[in-house]
Design a protein around this motif. Sequence first.
Motif: not given
Length: 440
Positions: A128-134, A161-166
């Motif tokens: 993490l983090p990951q940010v993906l888009y389309q 869309y984002s994915f974070d630890l905290d």
Amino acid sequence: MRLSRSFLPTLKENPAEAQITSHRLMLRAGMIRQTSAGIYAWLPAGLRVLENIANIVREEQDAAGAQEVLMPTMQSAELWKRSGRYDDYGPEMLRIRDRHERDMLFGPTNEEMITDIFGQVVKSYKELPQVLYQIQWKFRDEVRPRFGVMRGREFYMKDGYSFDLDTASAVDTYRRMMLAYLRTFQRLGVRAIPMRADTGPIGGELSHEFLILAPTGESGVFFDSALEDQDWLAEAVDTADRASLEKFFTRMTSFYAATDEMHDAAAWAEVPADRQREGRGIEVGHIFNFGRKYTQSMDIAVSGPDGAPLYPEMGSYGIGVSRLVAAIIEASHDENGIIWPQSVAPFKAVIINLKNGDAQCDALCEQLYGTAPRALLYDDRAERAGAKFADADLMGHPWQLIVGPRGAKEGKVEVKNRRTGERTEETVEGALALIAKLQG
Ligand code: 5CA
């Protein structure tokens, strides 16, 4: 592109079905044609603008560290049953059954699908983090599709869309996206004002909408005019540094801006009267931070630092790419037609041959056109000058390069700026230099 052979069907008359300027001008400039209620085909000029917008969005997403993916438009109902939204979404969701009697749907948004894909790939908090888009077509079976592509049923959206630890890191990501959005809209040649917003069916607490001012907008807006004067492309932010992101965000949110839903009369009264702006706005983007809503409901966890399951914090970030085509026109036109900002124009300039068939006119036009046939439109039709000027203004090319018999003989080109109306006489070299500059 040579106009004589192109698929650019301009209309002289106002189409009866169009109620607002942008819809009228998009039909008249030959950009779109309706195929069903709220569903449109994009013709060459329209498609170029759509792709130009998408490319600027893409560049700014990439620069902000997001990675592009492409998910299908068709989704399985199973995914939505896992988050609990399948029943909640209501009749706006177009539900389809395949030949095996499996419930499918045409995606109205992709939180569930991206969360599932993320879960298949990312196993540890270290990733993490990951940010993906389309940038992909969506379908929402709106009760009242209207105003052309402004509120369509099928529409083109950038969804990230984002994915974070905290939470702290999720807020950093949100602020980074905020800056990327401000930069994107500025590059598109429009002012989109960020406003605190309601989160609606997406859920969560922190949310902003981006609105372009236009009388036909669906929301009432109140904002401090200082927001219009900011140069976000020059904003010095170290996006890898939390304190720097916070400073930027605090400064930006210190200016009052709210839609009527979120309006606070007491806070409004504190904005200096000469900076109070009220009007209507078109929502062209919407960003959300909604914590663990989907990772928890869909049970998508990674292993945390202590080995225990950790549910990432999420955000989602939308831009209405097809709506922007209409919104930019609402914000940038005059009584004669569209005025494209340079960055999104379907053609950077039009070459207008005032006397088709005249050897010198033809030769000069061909010389100019040959240097950049993809970026230029060449009006080589056997039409009268008035019709060519009217179409050029209607289609909104930023520059018109006008070649007539007298100029052709003297090696001169008349150059008109569509926005200012200013005309200058250039040498052939001057016109070629302008073309080279427009391409670069
Ligand atoms: N999942 C989130 C963000 S990725 C989401 O769907 N947000 S949204 O519902 O706000 O949509 C994002 C943007 O798409 C909106 O700001 C708007 O500009 C555009 N949009 C939404 N509905 C339509 C529609 N019916 N026609 C054209 N554009 C639309």
